[in-house]
Design an enzyme around this catalytic site. Structure first.
Site, short mmCIF file in Angstrom:
data_model
loop_
_atom_site.label_atom_id
_atom_site.label_comp_id
_atom_site.label_asym_id
_atom_site.label_seq_id
_atom_site.Cartn_x
_atom_site.Cartn_y
_atom_site.Cartn_z
N TYR A 128 0.84 -1.20 0.00
CA TYR A 128 0.00 0.00 0.00
C TYR A 128 0.87 1.24 0.00
O TYR A 128 1.95 1.26 0.60
CB TYR A 128 -0.95 0.01 1.20
CG TYR A 128 -0.27 -0.05 2.55
CD1 TYR A 128 0.04 1.11 3.25
CD2 TYR A 128 0.07 -1.28 3.12
CE1 TYR A 128 0.65 1.06 4.49
CE2 TYR A 128 0.69 -1.33 4.36
CZ TYR A 128 0.98 -0.16 5.04
OH TYR A 128 1.60 -0.22 6.26
N GLN B 60 9.20 -6.16 6.35
CA GLN B 60 8.77 -5.03 5.53
C GLN B 60 9.90 -4.51 4.66
O GLN B 60 11.07 -4.71 4.95
CB GLN B 60 8.28 -3.90 6.42
CG GLN B 60 9.41 -3.22 7.19
CD GLN B 60 8.95 -2.03 8.00
OE1 GLN B 60 7.77 -1.75 8.11
NE2 GLN B 60 9.89 -1.33 8.59
N LYS C 128 1.94 11.24 4.84
CA LYS C 128 1.75 11.87 6.14
C LYS C 128 0.81 13.07 5.96
O LYS C 128 0.95 13.85 5.01
CB LYS C 128 3.10 12.32 6.72
CG LYS C 128 3.96 11.17 7.23
CD LYS C 128 3.27 10.40 8.34
CE LYS C 128 4.20 9.35 8.94
NZ LYS C 128 3.52 8.54 9.98
N MET D 14 1.28 5.38 1.03
CA MET D 14 0.79 6.20 2.13
C MET D 14 1.43 7.58 2.11
O MET D 14 2.47 7.80 1.47
CB MET D 14 1.06 5.52 3.46
CG MET D 14 2.52 5.35 3.80
SD MET D 14 2.79 5.12 5.57
CE MET D 14 2.30 6.72 6.18
#
Length: 494
Positions: free
Chosen positions: A149, A189, A153, A151
């Protein structure tokens, strides 16, 4: 107006997530020869991608969404990932696929992880420095499932991440990472930055053998302010590993193997213990203590051969060896042991984990030893272990003007423990008078006093070998046959 200074970053390898859909109507209507050619050329291309000189690739069958296949490519340059993207178009498989989405980014670390790493003249802790390098140049994990995914901030009028002071942002990320560390060994990750490269600021790729571990991790993180107040997410995509040799079966509608490629049970080499959403942030007598590969492997084999020619047992043959991560800490042994217990409970989920334990010797430093059946798993574990308190050095990272040996791991018969320690002291007296010898220490597992290993430092390899060829050493080895519960276990430093 004061200009806010952004945390410095360092970039590593470029990452391309390449999403493809399959024209199933065209596939069903195509003659057998075209389908077989597509399988042959497509499978060969994907297999070749997974064996580069630097970087790596992996393919996944996407479950749901608008795509069918996901290929992840890591390479040192944009040109190389672009070549992989374009390369698929030259195969017969391309006639049945369409690229429906892609994501370009680059692995990165920032000053949130270690300000010293970026300061000129400063030297970051060796364990942290190694961990940073493993984040910049990761290998794609071998777990079965992937979740990707993008992303950002948040930059809203009330909650603006970039308006927070550095210290507050660092505190948020540290707390966020604490949650991720609880999933160490279960979820790994790869974090990559994409500012100026794609629609979002970061890409997050998570890998696990149990898909619910990914769900549980992300659900728990939703309640952390770093996510709940300051994070915005793009679309999530989920997939199952597809080995290149299973491409034909996948296109024919066969179920994927429950254990593709036999990868279950190995900790992957990517990093997940400190899930910082958004990237802000010789075994036997005669081991040189350096990373293995090429000349180092040859030298270690040479040492073993020399010892065995002299009639000295030099560790288990290849196939029985284990790989070790050995770090030394100046922390209070009780506090260190408590931290290690938490990591060990996660490591024990993996079949490749042999053991992780705390060893104490006469020095002020305490050793943490983690043994694994594969070098890849040991390397991943070193990233987690390097975050233990007060790590002062890692075996294999010592000064370049000496040669390190880590004696085999000894399982001593309980009734002979006193004899073993006494004999070690006698050998230590002999060593103290030998040319080139610097120090030797006997360390014992704090949970099992009969489990020990010996670590030494020498001026040079030749000095150590002179001792190993001596009659005194041969006599000690022969004597040990009667007091040891098992043969000493040889290890490679990962």
């Amino acid at each position: 107006m004061d200009r806010r200074e952004p945390p410095r970053t360092e970039e590593g390898w470029y990452v391309l997530h390449d999403f493809r859909s399959i024209d199933w109507d065209a596939w069903r209507e195509a003659p057998d020869r075209r389908r077989e050619r597509a399988i042959e050329e497509g499978g060969k291309f994907l297999a070749d991608c997974e064996a580069p000189e630097e970087g790596g690739s992996a393919t996944f069958a996407v479950v749901g969404h608008e795509a069918d296949l996901l290929s992840i490519h890591l390479r040192p340059s944009i040109e190389e990932v672009e070549a992989r993207e374009r390369g698929l178009e030259r195969t017969a498989l391309a006639a049945f696929t369409e690229q429906v989405d892609s994501y370009l980014s680059v692995t990165e670390v920032s000053g949130y992880m270690s300000e010293e790493y970026f300061e000129e003249g400063e030297e970051a802790d060796p364990g942290i420095a190694n961990y940073i390098q493993s984040r910049l140049h990761p290998e794609i994990p071998e777990e079965d499932y992937v979740s990707f995914y993008p992303m950002d901030k948040r930059r809203g009028p009330e909650d603006n991440w970039y308006d927070l002071p550095f210290e507050e942002r660092a505190e948020h990320l540290s707390a966020h990472g604490d949650i991720g560390r609880e999933y160490a060994g279960r979820v790994t990750q790869i974090i990559s930055g994409s500012v100026g490269m794609d629609d979002h600021e970061w890409g997050v790729t998570l890998f696990a053998d149990d898909p619910t571990d990914i769900k549980d991790l992300l659900y728990e993180m939703r309640f952390d302010p770093s996510s709940s107040r300051f994070a915005e997410f793009g679309r999530f995509r989920f997939g199952r590993r597809l080995e290149p040799d299973r491409l034909g079966g996948y296109l024919r509608g066969e179920a994927l193997d429950a254990e593709p490629g036999g990868h279950h049970g190995e900790v992957s080499p990517a990093h997940g213990g400190g899930h910082h959403h958004g990237g802000e942030e010789g075994g036997h007598a005669g081991h040189d203590g350096q990373d293995h590969g090429g000349a180092e492997d040859d030298e270690e084999t040479s040492v073993r051969d020399e010892l065995e020619e002299a009639g000295v047992y030099a560790g288990s043959p290849h196939g029985e060896d284990v790989h070790a991560v050995v770090l030394y800490s100046a922390a209070d042994p009780d506090d260190l042991f408590s931290e290690v217990e938490g990591l060990r409970s996660n490591f024990e989920h993996y079949d490749s984990h042999v053991k992780t334990a705390v060893y104490e010797g006469s020095d002020a430093e305490t050793a943490v030893v983690s043994l694994w059946e594969t070098e890849r798993a040991a390397s991943t574990a070193s990233g987690f272990l390097s975050e233990l308190p007060d790590i002062v050095r890692q075996a294999g990272d010592e000064e370049g003007d000496s040669w390190g040996t880590m004696g085999m791991f000894y399982a001593v018969k309980p009734e002979h423990r006193g004899d073993f320690v006494e004999t070690f002291e006698e050998v230590g007296g002999l060593l103290s008078g030998m040319d080139g010898h610097r120090k030797t220490d006997l360390l014992a597992n704090r949970e099992d006093e009969n489990d020990m290993f010996i670590a030494s430092r020498w001026d040079a390899r030749e000095d150590a070998m002179a001792f190993f060829r001596s009659e005194e050493f041969a006599e000690t080895v022969e004597w040990g046959r009667d007091v040891l519960a098992d043969r000493p276990r040889h290890v490679f430093l990962a």
